[in-house]
Design an enzyme around this catalytic site. Structure first.
Site, PDB file in Angstrom:
ATOM      1  N   ARG A   1       0.734  -1.211  -0.035  1.00 17.73           N
ATOM      2  CA  ARG A   1      -0.188   0.138  -0.114  1.00 17.73           C
ATOM      3  C   ARG A   1       0.727   1.358  -0.047  1.00 17.73           C
ATOM      4  O   ARG A   1       0.294   2.200   0.344  1.00 17.73           O
ATOM      5  CB  ARG A   1      -0.842   0.109   1.061  1.00 17.73           C
TER       6      ARG A   1
ATOM      7  N   LYS B   1       2.226  11.139 -11.907  1.00 19.20           N
ATOM      8  CA  LYS B   1       1.388  10.127 -12.663  1.00 19.20           C
ATOM      9  C   LYS B   1       2.258   8.835 -12.751  1.00 19.20           C
ATOM     10  O   LYS B   1       3.253   8.767 -13.243  1.00 19.20           O
ATOM     11  CB  LYS B   1       1.039  10.808 -13.996  1.00 19.20           C
TER      12      LYS B   1
ATOM     13  N   GLU C   1       9.305  17.616 -26.857  1.00 19.00           N
ATOM     14  CA  GLU C   1       8.602  17.754 -25.588  1.00 19.00           C
ATOM     15  C   GLU C   1       9.222  19.079 -24.830  1.00 19.00           C
ATOM     16  O   GLU C   1       8.534  19.891 -24.324  1.00 19.00           O
ATOM     17  CB  GLU C   1       8.817  16.687 -24.486  1.00 19.00           C
TER      18      GLU C   1
ATOM     19  N   LYS D   1       6.927  22.280 -15.748  1.00 20.00           N
ATOM     20  CA  LYS D   1       6.259  21.202 -15.356  1.00 20.00           C
ATOM     21  C   LYS D   1       5.672  20.932 -13.996  1.00 20.00           C
ATOM     22  O   LYS D   1       4.483  20.955 -13.509  1.00 20.00           O
ATOM     23  CB  LYS D   1       6.821  19.884 -15.602  1.00 20.00           C
TER      24      LYS D   1
ATOM     25  N   GLU E   1      -5.703  16.033 -13.204  1.00 17.70           N
ATOM     26  CA  GLU E   1      -5.904  16.657 -14.567  1.00 17.70           C
ATOM     27  C   GLU E   1      -7.170  17.233 -14.262  1.00 17.70           C
ATOM     28  O   GLU E   1      -8.243  17.022 -14.130  1.00 17.70           O
ATOM     29  CB  GLU E   1      -6.192  15.406 -15.527  1.00 17.70           C
TER      30      GLU E   1
ATOM     31  N   ARG F   1      -3.504  21.727 -16.056  1.00 18.29           N
ATOM     32  CA  ARG F   1      -2.822  20.505 -16.377  1.00 18.29           C
ATOM     33  C   ARG F   1      -2.834  20.296 -17.900  1.00 18.29           C
ATOM     34  O   ARG F   1      -2.194  19.906 -18.543  1.00 18.29           O
ATOM     35  CB  ARG F   1      -2.914  19.358 -15.692  1.00 18.29           C
TER      36      ARG F   1
ATOM     37  N   ASN G   1      -0.847  18.921 -22.714  1.00 20.11           N
ATOM     38  CA  ASN G   1      -1.088  18.146 -23.904  1.00 20.11           C
ATOM     39  C   ASN G   1      -1.193  18.874 -25.376  1.00 20.11           C
ATOM     40  O   ASN G   1      -1.601  18.322 -26.234  1.00 20.11           O
ATOM     41  CB  ASN G   1      -2.715  17.499 -23.658  1.00 20.11           C
TER      42      ASN G   1
ATOM     43  N   HIS H   1      -0.639  17.208 -28.469  1.00 18.96           N
ATOM     44  CA  HIS H   1      -0.801  15.651 -28.066  1.00 18.96           C
ATOM     45  C   HIS H   1      -2.165  14.985 -28.955  1.00 18.96           C
ATOM     46  O   HIS H   1      -2.136  13.809 -29.074  1.00 18.96           O
ATOM     47  CB  HIS H   1      -0.688  15.311 -26.615  1.00 18.96           C
TER      48      HIS H   1
ATOM     49  N   HIS I   1      -1.394  11.774 -30.969  1.00 15.23           N
ATOM     50  CA  HIS I   1      -2.271  10.552 -30.622  1.00 15.23           C
ATOM     51  C   HIS I   1      -2.645   9.830 -31.972  1.00 15.23           C
ATOM     52  O   HIS I   1      -2.819   8.785 -32.218  1.00 15.23           O
ATOM     53  CB  HIS I   1      -3.366  10.677 -29.558  1.00 15.23           C
TER      54      HIS I   1
ATOM     55  N   HIS J   1       7.140   8.905 -30.031  1.00 14.26           N
ATOM     56  CA  HIS J   1       6.180   9.712 -29.450  1.00 14.26           C
ATOM     57  C   HIS J   1       6.281  11.399 -29.807  1.00 14.26           C
ATOM     58  O   HIS J   1       5.485  12.018 -30.295  1.00 14.26           O
ATOM     59  CB  HIS J   1       5.997   9.329 -28.007  1.00 14.26           C
TER      60      HIS J   1
END
Ligand SMILES: NC(=O)c1ccc[n+]([C@@H]2O[C@H](COP(=O)([O-])OP(=O)(O)OC[C@H]3O[C@@H](n4cnc5c(N)ncnc54)[C@H](O)[C@@H]3O)[C@@H](O)[C@H]2O)c1
Ligand SMILES: [Zn+2]
Length: 364
Positions: free
Chosen positions: A122, A144, A186, A228, A238, A242, A246, A249, A253, A266
């Site tokens: 945990r 994340k 990026e 960031k 999000e 935030r 993207n 992106h 994608h 990517h």
């Protein structure tokens, strides 16, 4: 060694990102300055270990290093099987609640290890040692973590903050060239969405950045990490702020999906995505055309992108329509307002998006 120290706020308390060339030599001391741990467990991949394994064990001398757990870091096995295998190895190695996991690698190692740290017993302590450009400017910051399902990427995960992030640009020396360049897109992203001085610096120093010049990296990486940290610190889960991360992106994608992840790395898809988003913003009249051209030029200065796919604009738009960043079936994009500032725009007319895609395909 000039060390940059960036503080990241999170719901679970704050943590520090340290960035400096040669920083890893001091890894043991930085870890010792945290809490006492019952044992340190190194999580990495065979590929990263091949380059950095020997050095790492030396840098971690003085900590109570109990075991090294090495796992395949290909995207195809970033999954729950891998998580199970790692956690079972931790049990057998005697890792208890007060242990520390040190994750050394790119975003895949970081995301998997982060999820392991969040869920093993945990939750156990975690230090990220990012070794790719993407990991240093993006994935190791913000908490994340997660793994893929056959149904899609990053569908199982948790928000889980590390205790510390140690980003040493020297580790980037061993990255394959294309992998490294892919990360630069990026970096460009932060310039467009949040950082005018970074954008200008990249316009005048791209050659040095591409060449992995030490001074250039020591300047650029902390700037991105700070951007960031700033964005996720205000908005860990999000939501609207935030979302600007993207930028590029949604298009990226669609390109990755249309080509079944076989054509673009990517970052390369993000390169095209940022050009497309800039052109789109210019057509919508919200972004000066001359700035859109600067974004395009900066993206192309990183290197040669694999060409746009033959896929029809309609198909790409259909993929975007099923993207998780759409709300209520309307096309939604992160678009620049000016260099250094981006925002989310909903209800973008499909015909304008199609026009941008057709122009881009015709030009390359
Ligand atoms: N958690 C987040 O916020 C976040 C953000 C962005 C991306 N990601 C995730 O990160 C992953 C991509 O990460 P990435 O771009 O770092 O790629 P990666 O982790 O796939 O690493 C790329 C390749 O480089 C190798 N490598 C790593 N460090 C090296 C080094 N120093 N020298 C030589 N080889 C090295 C790896 O073994 C791998 O083969 C994706 O799974 C993506 O979903 C997560
Ligand atoms: Zn990305």
């Amino acid at each position: 060694m000039t060390m940059r120290s960036i503080s990241v706020r999170s719901a679970a308390g704050s943590y520090t990102v340290l960035c400096a060339p040669g920083l890893l030599k001091h890894a043991a001391a930085k870890i010792a300055a945290l809490d006492p741990f019952t044992g340190v467990y190194l999580l990495t991949s065979p590929r990263v270990a091949r380059h950095w394994g020997v050095a790492l064990k030396q840098y971690l001398r003085g900590t109570d290093l109990r075991a090294t757990i090495s796992f395949d870091d290909r995207e195809a096995v970033k999954n729950l099987d891998t998580v199970e295998r790692i956690t079972r190895q931790l049990v057998r190695a005697g890792a208890d609640r007060r242990c520390l996991l040190v994750a050394v690698g790119g975003g895949v190692v970081g995301d998997v290890s982060g999820f392991v740290a969040a869920s093993y017993l945990r939750g156990v302590a975690l230090v990220h040692v990012p070794t790719t450009l993407v990991a240093q400017v993006d994935s190791a910051i913000g908490g994340k973590t997660g793994v893929n399902l056959p149904e899609g990427k990053n569908l199982v995960g948790a928000f889980y903050s590390p205790r510390l992030v140690l980003a040493d640009p020297n580790t980037l020396a061993t990255l394959p060239n294309r992998e490294y360049r892919s990360g630069i897109y990026e970096v460009v992203k932060y310039g467009v969405i949040a950082n005018v001085p970074l954008f200008r610096y990249l316009e005048t120093h791209m050659e040095q950045v591409v060449a992995r010049d030490a001074a250039a990296l020591a300047y650029v990486i902390p700037l991105c990490a700070r951007d960031k940290a700033r964005v996720v610190g205000r908005d860990e889960r999000e939501s609207d702020l935030r979302e600007i991360l993207n930028f590029g992106h949604t298009f990226a994608h669609a390109l990755e999906t249309a080509t079944e992840y076989r054509v673009y790395l990517h970052g390369e898809a993000v390169g095209w995505g940022m050009i497309a988003a800039s052109m789109l913003a210019a057509r919508l009249g919200m972004f000066p055309v001359e700035q859109a051209l600067r974004v395009e030029e900066l993206v192309h200065s990183v290197g040669r992108l694999p060409p746009m796919p033959r896929t029809s604009a309609a198909r790409l738009i259909a993929i975007m329509g099923s993207d998780k960043k759409t709300r209520g079936g309307k096309l939604r994009f992160v678009l620049p307002r000016k260099i250094g500032k981006a925002e989310t725009v909903s209800d973008v007319p499909v015909e304008i998006v199609a026009g941008v895609l057709n122009d881009l395909r015709a030009s390359r």
